[in-house]
Design a protein around this motif. Sequence first.
Motif, PDB file in Angstrom:
ATOM      1  N   MET A   1     -75.978-120.949  12.133  1.00 46.21           N
ATOM      2  CA  MET A   1     -75.244-119.877  11.514  1.00 46.21           C
ATOM      3  C   MET A   1     -73.761-120.007  11.850  1.00 46.21           C
ATOM      4  O   MET A   1     -73.401-120.352  12.962  1.00 46.21           O
ATOM      5  CB  MET A   1     -75.793-118.551  12.000  1.00 46.21           C
ATOM      6  N   ILE A   2     -72.920-119.739  10.882  1.00 45.61           N
ATOM      7  CA  ILE A   2     -71.476-119.699  11.114  1.00 45.61           C
ATOM      8  C   ILE A   2     -71.159-118.311  11.656  1.00 45.61           C
ATOM      9  O   ILE A   2     -71.432-117.311  11.000  1.00 45.61           O
ATOM     10  CB  ILE A   2     -70.700-119.965   9.814  1.00 45.61           C
ATOM     11  N   LEU A   3     -70.625-118.258  12.845  1.00 47.67           N
ATOM     12  CA  LEU A   3     -70.359-116.980  13.496  1.00 47.67           C
ATOM     13  C   LEU A   3     -69.014-116.388  13.120  1.00 47.67           C
ATOM     14  O   LEU A   3     -68.894-115.181  12.955  1.00 47.67           O
ATOM     15  CB  LEU A   3     -70.440-117.132  15.014  1.00 47.67           C
ATOM     16  N   ALA A   4     -67.988-117.242  13.010  1.00 47.08           N
ATOM     17  CA  ALA A   4     -66.654-116.710  12.750  1.00 47.08           C
ATOM     18  C   ALA A   4     -65.751-117.772  12.149  1.00 47.08           C
ATOM     19  O   ALA A   4     -65.919-118.962  12.397  1.00 47.08           O
ATOM     20  CB  ALA A   4     -66.033-116.182  14.043  1.00 47.08           C
ATOM     21  N   VAL A   5     -64.805-117.295  11.357  1.00 46.04           N
ATOM     22  CA  VAL A   5     -63.715-118.108  10.827  1.00 46.04           C
ATOM     23  C   VAL A   5     -62.448-117.359  11.214  1.00 46.04           C
ATOM     24  O   VAL A   5     -62.326-116.161  10.954  1.00 46.04           O
ATOM     25  CB  VAL A   5     -63.804-118.237   9.289  1.00 46.04           C
ATOM     26  N   LEU A   6     -61.529-118.056  11.857  1.00 40.61           N
ATOM     27  CA  LEU A   6     -60.328-117.396  12.359  1.00 40.61           C
ATOM     28  C   LEU A   6     -59.103-118.229  12.008  1.00 40.61           C
ATOM     29  O   LEU A   6     -59.126-119.449  12.154  1.00 40.61           O
ATOM     30  CB  LEU A   6     -60.452-117.245  13.878  1.00 40.61           C
ATOM     31  N   GLY A 133     -72.713-115.953   6.945  1.00 43.21           N
ATOM     32  CA  GLY A 133     -72.973-116.931   7.986  1.00 43.21           C
ATOM     33  C   GLY A 133     -73.466-118.282   7.513  1.00 43.21           C
ATOM     34  O   GLY A 133     -73.845-119.120   8.324  1.00 43.21           O
ATOM     35  N   LEU A 134     -73.471-118.514   6.202  1.00 47.88           N
ATOM     36  CA  LEU A 134     -73.937-119.781   5.661  1.00 47.88           C
ATOM     37  C   LEU A 134     -72.874-120.396   4.770  1.00 47.88           C
ATOM     38  O   LEU A 134     -72.121-119.685   4.105  1.00 47.88           O
ATOM     39  CB  LEU A 134     -75.216-119.579   4.849  1.00 47.88           C
TER      40      LEU A 134
END
Length: 155
Positions: A1-6, A133-134
């Motif tokens: 799962m992708i947790l975060a984009v910052l 998250g995908l």
Amino acid sequence: MILAVLFANVEGNILIERVELEHCCRFSGVPAEERLHWRSFLVKLGADNLKGVRNEELLVASHKSVYIVYTVLGDVSIFIVGKDEYDELALAEVIFAITSALKDVCGKPPTERLFLDKYGKICLCLDEIVWKGLLENTDKERVRRLTRLKPPTEF
């Protein structure tokens, strides 16, 4: 799962923070002080390692069982945090899609000012690339079509 984009500027100020676990009370249910720790960790990681790095040169880290892939594009640092099936190779594909869309929206590697001018369009692109998250879309042309805010004519 992708947790975060910052996304952060060169001073470490956060420009966009997308936490992909909104339904789990942000950053997988951790309290606000833990989220602050993660933000600070990512910004410090960038400050320590992104000086002198070429545009789109990928750097990888891991921390507390998650993977972090990050880079710089113009005056903007980009961080992607993932776990489980989103290891460093999968996150590299995610960051490639994001940097490609960002260059397409801005027309060149962005300055902070240009990034903020294109903020709305960048957020639309992020929504089309990463959803819940995908990784949703990696094709730059498809992302461009989907962010025109017109009904798609082909699938």
